[in-house]
Design an enzyme around this catalytic site. Structure first.
Site, PDB file in Angstrom:
ATOM      1  N   ARG A 123       0.808  -1.232   0.000  1.00  0.00           N
ATOM      2  CA  ARG A 123       0.000   0.000   0.000  1.00  0.00           C
ATOM      3  C   ARG A 123       0.833   1.270   0.000  1.00  0.00           C
ATOM      4  O   ARG A 123       0.350   2.344   0.337  1.00  0.00           O
ATOM      5  CB  ARG A 123      -0.997   0.009   1.178  1.00  0.00           C
ATOM      6  N   LYS A 145       2.984  11.209 -11.298  1.00  0.00           N
ATOM      7  CA  LYS A 145       2.125  10.325 -12.080  1.00  0.00           C
ATOM      8  C   LYS A 145       2.872   9.033 -12.356  1.00  0.00           C
ATOM      9  O   LYS A 145       4.008   9.056 -12.844  1.00  0.00           O
ATOM     10  CB  LYS A 145       1.746  10.974 -13.415  1.00  0.00           C
ATOM     11  N   GLU A 187       8.572  17.038 -25.314  1.00  0.00           N
ATOM     12  CA  GLU A 187       7.930  17.459 -24.068  1.00  0.00           C
ATOM     13  C   GLU A 187       8.417  18.847 -23.631  1.00  0.00           C
ATOM     14  O   GLU A 187       7.651  19.651 -23.096  1.00  0.00           O
ATOM     15  CB  GLU A 187       8.172  16.434 -22.960  1.00  0.00           C
ATOM     16  N   LYS A 229       6.613  22.591 -15.091  1.00  0.00           N
ATOM     17  CA  LYS A 229       5.823  21.451 -14.622  1.00  0.00           C
ATOM     18  C   LYS A 229       5.590  21.523 -13.122  1.00  0.00           C
ATOM     19  O   LYS A 229       4.498  21.198 -12.639  1.00  0.00           O
ATOM     20  CB  LYS A 229       6.499  20.127 -14.995  1.00  0.00           C
ATOM     21  N   GLU A 239      -4.655  16.343 -10.896  1.00  0.00           N
ATOM     22  CA  GLU A 239      -5.281  16.575 -12.194  1.00  0.00           C
ATOM     23  C   GLU A 239      -6.806  16.713 -12.097  1.00  0.00           C
ATOM     24  O   GLU A 239      -7.553  16.022 -12.787  1.00  0.00           O
ATOM     25  CB  GLU A 239      -4.899  15.482 -13.203  1.00  0.00           C
ATOM     26  N   ARG A 243      -3.870  20.868 -14.419  1.00  0.00           N
ATOM     27  CA  ARG A 243      -2.799  19.924 -14.760  1.00  0.00           C
ATOM     28  C   ARG A 243      -3.079  19.221 -16.086  1.00  0.00           C
ATOM     29  O   ARG A 243      -2.151  18.784 -16.769  1.00  0.00           O
ATOM     30  CB  ARG A 243      -2.608  18.897 -13.643  1.00  0.00           C
ATOM     31  N   ASN A 247      -1.402  17.703 -20.928  1.00  0.00           N
ATOM     32  CA  ASN A 247      -1.747  16.660 -21.889  1.00  0.00           C
ATOM     33  C   ASN A 247      -1.842  17.192 -23.316  1.00  0.00           C
ATOM     34  O   ASN A 247      -2.285  16.468 -24.219  1.00  0.00           O
ATOM     35  CB  ASN A 247      -3.089  16.013 -21.501  1.00  0.00           C
ATOM     36  N   HIS A 250      -1.321  14.946 -26.339  1.00  0.00           N
ATOM     37  CA  HIS A 250      -1.254  13.561 -25.882  1.00  0.00           C
ATOM     38  C   HIS A 250      -2.472  12.720 -26.281  1.00  0.00           C
ATOM     39  O   HIS A 250      -2.352  11.500 -26.384  1.00  0.00           O
ATOM     40  CB  HIS A 250      -1.074  13.506 -24.366  1.00  0.00           C
ATOM     41  N   HIS A 254      -1.190   9.607 -27.988  1.00  0.00           N
ATOM     42  CA  HIS A 254      -1.333   8.261 -27.421  1.00  0.00           C
ATOM     43  C   HIS A 254      -2.044   7.322 -28.391  1.00  0.00           C
ATOM     44  O   HIS A 254      -1.724   6.130 -28.472  1.00  0.00           O
ATOM     45  CB  HIS A 254      -2.108   8.322 -26.106  1.00  0.00           C
ATOM     46  N   HIS A 266       7.340   7.905 -27.799  1.00  0.00           N
ATOM     47  CA  HIS A 266       6.320   8.751 -27.192  1.00  0.00           C
ATOM     48  C   HIS A 266       6.414  10.198 -27.676  1.00  0.00           C
ATOM     49  O   HIS A 266       5.409  10.805 -28.091  1.00  0.00           O
ATOM     50  CB  HIS A 266       6.464   8.704 -25.670  1.00  0.00           C
TER      51      HIS A 266
END
Length: 367
Positions: A123, A145, A187, A229, A239, A243, A247, A250, A254, A266
């Site tokens: 956990r 993330k 990026e 960032k 997010e 935030r 993206n 993306h 993606h 990517h």
């Protein structure tokens, strides 16, 4: 050379981003996390491990109870639950408990998977990011993330888990193969496009120095991207709002990544996705035509694609509808009001998405 950024979480100090040109201060920074009684597992891939694992081990062994390493074969195709299961098994066999720590030594794949393992093993246990690719240094190692791909759906399974430290050794970029280096630049360019037009102009002005990998220029690039960032993540760590601006490019990126079965990197796919988003912004009269073409063409000097062959637009659109950024059946698309100013938009129609995707399909001028 040394630069430090402090990242806040809920307005309290959470972790530092250390930017250096060697690993010489690594033990000093990690020792601040009270590691003398901890076991540490360095997780890396076969390429990065062959270059830097022994050096990093030499810095960590004197300051930890025990240091072990787990190495998996490099490649995006290894970023899945099977690899994470193997990490869990290794940690259990090594008797890792909640006070122990993981270290991600590598690029975005290593960082994302190590973070996800840290978020879910017992956990949650602590972890550190030591990013060695440009993409990881300017983007994926920052902000907590984590995740893995699921049946080729990009980062579909994941969790938010902040690292205890991000230690960036700019010198590791000297061993990065050319395609991977430019992969990360997409990026950095994105950060300027969505948040800081002056940074975008700086990137263009320093393109030759960046391509030559001059370390003082790369340090500035990494520092400024991390600043952008950091500011976005601190404002919206989970997010729930702004935030999502990160993206930009993306959603379609993606989809192309999945459609091409991860044969494109990517950043290459993000560059294509940025062009689609900028095109839609122009057609919605948010950007001027000149701004759109400047954004598109500025990917070229950095060896990033602005067109692609052999894609089916209907398939790309269908994949975007399975994107994790869908909300109540609506796609959150990131558009531009101007260079340096991105906005969240939920009004992009399928026809607009189709037109934007059509824009990046390669056509032979002789056709």
């Amino acid at each position: 050379m040394s630069q430090i950024l402090e990242v806040l979480y809920n307005k309290k100090p959470c972790y530092n981003i250390i930017i250096e040109n060697s690993f010489i201060k690594l033990s000093e920074e990690i020792e601040k996390l009270d590691t003398i009684n901890k076991k540490i597992c360095i997780i890396t891939d076969s390429i990065v491990g062959s270059l830097y694992l022994e050096e990093v081990l030499s810095f960590l062994k004197p300051i930890c109870q025990n240091v072990v390493s787990f190495t998996f074969q490099s490649g995006e195709e290894r970023k899945n639950l099977t690899t994470v299961n193997n990490i869990y098994r290794f940690l259990i066999e090594q008797k890792f408990d909640r006070k122990d720590m993981l270290v991600a030594l590598g690029g975005g794949v290593v960082g994302d998977m190590t973070g996800f393992a840290a978020a879910t093993y017992l956990r949650g246990i602590d972890y550190i990011q030591i990013p060695t690719s440009l993409l990881a240094q300017v983007d994926s190692s920052i902000g907590g993330k984590t995740g893995v791909d699921f049946e080729q759906y990009k980062n579909m399974v994941g969790a938010f888990k902040m690292p205890r430290l991000v230690y960036i050794n700019v010198h590791t970029l000297s061993t990065l193969e050319e395609r991977q280096f430019y992969n990360g630049f997409a990026e950095a360019m994105k950060h300027g496009i969505i948040k800081d037009s002056m940074y975008y102009e700086w990137l263009i002005s320093n393109m030759y120095e960046i391509c030559d990998r001059e370390e003082d220029v790369l340090e500035e690039l990494i520092f400024r991207s991390c600043q952008i960032k950091k500011a976005v993540v601190e404002k919206d760590p989970l997010e729930q709002g702004d935030r999502a601006l990160l993206n930009f490019g993306h959603t379609v990126g993606h989809a192309i990544e999945k459609y091409k079965n991860f044969t494109l990197l990517h950043g290459e796919c993000v560059a294509l996705g940025c062009i689609v988003s900028a095109f839609i912004s122009w057609k919605k009269q948010l950007l001027s035509m000149d701004e759109y073409y400047e954004i598109r063409d500025m990917f070229v000097p950095f060896n990033l694609p602005i067109s692609i062959e052999d894609i089916n637009i209907d398939d790309i659109i269908d994949i975007t509808k399975s994107d994790k950024k869908m909300e109540h059946g609506q796609m959150k698309f990131i558009l531009l009001k101007k260079l340096g100013k991105a906005v969240i938009d939920t009004s992009v129609t399928e026809d607009e998405l189709r037109a934007g995707t059509e824009e990046i399909i390669y056509r032979d001028e002789m056709d």
